[in-house]
Design an enzyme around this catalytic site. Structure first.
Site, PDB file in Angstrom:
ATOM      1  N   ASN A  96      19.645  -4.504 -68.447  1.00 51.16           N
ATOM      2  CA  ASN A  96      20.672  -3.667 -69.066  1.00 51.16           C
ATOM      3  C   ASN A  96      20.273  -3.235 -70.477  1.00 51.16           C
ATOM      4  OD1 ASN A  96      20.910  -6.042 -70.445  1.00 51.16           O
ATOM      5  ND2 ASN A  96      23.035  -6.467 -69.871  1.00 51.16           N
ATOM      6  N   ASP A 148      16.015 -16.860 -78.850  1.00 48.87           N
ATOM      7  CA  ASP A 148      17.340 -17.244 -78.361  1.00 48.87           C
ATOM      8  C   ASP A 148      17.323 -18.575 -77.622  1.00 48.87           C
ATOM      9  OD1 ASP A 148      15.860 -16.289 -76.235  1.00 48.87           O
ATOM     10  OD2 ASP A 148      17.193 -14.629 -75.749  1.00 48.87           O
ATOM     11  N   HIS A 194      19.029  -5.330 -72.787  1.00 49.73           N
ATOM     12  CA  HIS A 194      19.184  -6.341 -73.841  1.00 49.73           C
ATOM     13  C   HIS A 194      17.827  -6.806 -74.358  1.00 49.73           C
ATOM     14  CE1 HIS A 194      19.494  -9.839 -70.720  1.00 49.73           C
ATOM     15  NE2 HIS A 194      18.352  -9.986 -71.340  1.00 49.73           N
ATOM     16  N   GLU A 233      23.433  -8.208 -75.955  1.00 50.82           N
ATOM     17  CA  GLU A 233      23.928  -7.471 -74.799  1.00 50.82           C
ATOM     18  C   GLU A 233      24.488  -6.111 -75.227  1.00 50.82           C
ATOM     19  OE1 GLU A 233      23.254  -8.535 -71.950  1.00 50.82           O
ATOM     20  OE2 GLU A 233      23.896 -10.578 -71.532  1.00 50.82           O
TER      21      GLU A 233
HETATM   22  C1  GLP Z   1      16.492 -13.052 -70.609  1.00 47.67           C
HETATM   23  C2  GLP Z   1      16.052 -13.351 -72.052  1.00 47.67           C
HETATM   24  C3  GLP Z   1      15.327 -12.199 -72.683  1.00 47.67           C
HETATM   25  C4  GLP Z   1      14.354 -11.627 -71.677  1.00 47.67           C
HETATM   26  C5  GLP Z   1      15.115 -10.973 -70.552  1.00 47.67           C
HETATM   27  C6  GLP Z   1      14.242 -10.411 -69.441  1.00 47.67           C
HETATM   28  O1  GLP Z   1      17.844 -13.123 -70.385  1.00 47.67           O
HETATM   29  N1  GLP Z   1      17.075 -13.813 -72.946  1.00 47.67           N
HETATM   30  O2  GLP Z   1      14.693 -12.612 -73.875  1.00 47.67           O
HETATM   31  O3  GLP Z   1      13.528 -10.667 -72.278  1.00 47.67           O
HETATM   32  O4  GLP Z   1      16.119 -11.803 -70.051  1.00 47.67           O
HETATM   33  O5  GLP Z   1      13.786 -11.429 -68.615  1.00 47.67           O
HETATM   34  P1  GLP Z   1      12.606 -11.252 -67.601  1.00 47.67           P
HETATM   35  O6  GLP Z   1      11.363 -11.194 -68.419  1.00 47.67           O
HETATM   36  O7  GLP Z   1      12.640 -12.495 -66.746  1.00 47.67           O
HETATM   37  O8  GLP Z   1      12.862 -10.005 -66.840  1.00 47.67           O
END
Ligand code: GLP
Length: 245
Positions: free
Chosen positions: A136, A67, A138, A143
Site C-alpha cells: 500500500n 521499526d 508504506h 501507513e
Molecule cells: C513490512 C515492513 C516494511 C517492509 C514491508 C514490505 O510490513 N514493516 O519495512 O518494507 O512490510 O515487506 P516485504 O519486503 O516482505 O514485501
C-alpha cells in the site's frame, strides 16, 4: 531519484549490497538505517558473503532499524529484533552494542518513541537508509494517512498490512496490531536512501509512488522530494512504470 534496474531478485540484492558496502568502505563508522521484510534478506546474505571473504568490516558500523512490532519480545521469532540477528547481526563482525531496534516491549509508547528519535539524533543521523516498500506504499510502518508523520511514533497497522504479514504468523489473529516506527520525517532526514523492491505484485505501487503525485495516501511518494534516493528494482517491479519516465 536514480533507478537501477535489475534482472531479478538476486541481481537486485547484489546491486543493493554493493551500495551498502561502498558506504561502509568509505565511512567504516557509518550509521546504517536497516529494514526488515522479505525483500532485504538477499541483500543481507550478500553483505554476509562480503564479510566472510574479508572484503567488508562491520566492526565500527552502527545501525538503527526502522521499526518493530509493539508487544513482541526480542526472543519472539517474528520480532524484528530477532529477524535482524538471524539475517545479519549474528553473521557479521558487528558489535551488538552498536545495533538498535525500537523496543517493542516498552509499554509507554511516547517514552520509547522519544528515546528512539533522540538516539538517532545522538548518533549524528543516518548515513544511508535501506527501505522496502509495502503493497500500500508504506515505508517502515508509515501507513497511508491524511498527513505525513514526522517522528518515531506508534501506529495502528492497516488490515492490508496485517493481511500481508500474516504469512509469518500462525494466523492473522497473531499479527500484532501496532508497531513503533520511524516517522516520515525521520526517514527523510537520512543523508541517502536506498529503496529495494522486486516482483510483479509491487509494480502498481512502484508506478504510483514514484511516478504519481506526492501524497500521504502513498507514504513512499514523499521520497520523490528527497535529494539523494537510489531505487534498485527488478524488471517485474518496474513493469508498470509509465513509458515517458
Ligand atoms: C513490512 C515492513 C516494511 C517492509 C514491508 C514490505 O510490513 N514493516 O519495512 O518494507 O512490510 O515487506 P516485504 O519486503 O516482505 O514485501
Amino acid at each position: 531519484m536514480r533507478i537501477y534496474e535489475a534482472e531479478n531478485y538476486e541481481e537486485m540484492s547484489r546491486k543493493a549490497a554493493n551500495i551498502l558496502a561502498a558506504q561502509v568502505i568509505l565511512k567504516p563508522d557509518c550509521v546504517l538505517g536497516l529494514a526488515t521484510g522479505s525483500t532485504p534478506i538477499g541483500t543481507y546474505d550478500e553483505l554476509v558473503a562480503r564479510c566472510d571473504s574479508g572484503d567488508l568490516d562491520f566492526s565500527e558500523v552502527k545501525t538503527v532499524n526502522l521499526d518493530e512490532y509493539r508487544g513482541l519480545t526480542r526472543d519472539n521469532d517474528q520480532s524484528y529484533y530477532y529477524f535482524m540477528h538471524e539475517h545479519l547481526f549474528d553473521r557479521v563482525n558487528i558489535d551488538p552494542a552498536n545495533t538498535n531496534v525500537p523496543d517493542g516491549t516498552e509499554p509507554d509508547a511516547d517514552k520509547e518513541c522519544a528515546r528512539y528519535e533522540a538516539l538517532i539524533d545522538s548518533m549524528g543521523g543516518v548515513d544511508i537508509q535501506l527501505l522496502g516498500l509495502g503493497h500500500n506504499g508504506h515505508i517502515g510502518f508509515n501507513e497511508p494517512d491524511s498527513s505525513f508523520a514526522q517522528t518515531t511514533h506508534c501506529v495502528d497497522l492497516t488490515e492490508s498490512t496485517i493481511e500481508a504479514n500474516k504469512r509469518f504468523f500462525a494466523s492473522a489473529d497473531d499479527v500484532p496490531r501496532q508497531a513503533y516506527t520511524m516517522g516520515i520525517g525521520t526517514i527523510m532526514k537520512a543523508k541517502k536512501i536506498l529503496l529495494i523492491v522486486n516482483g510483479e505484485a509491487k509494480a502498481d505501487i512502484v508506478a504510483k509512488a514514484f511516478f504519481g503525485p506526492v501524497t500521504p495516501e502513498v507514504p513512499a511518494s514523499i521520497l520523490q522530494l528527497h535529494p539523494d534516493v537510489v531505487i534498485v528494482a527488478d524488471k517485474a517491479a518496474l513493469s508498470k512504470v509509465p513509458e515517458q519516465a
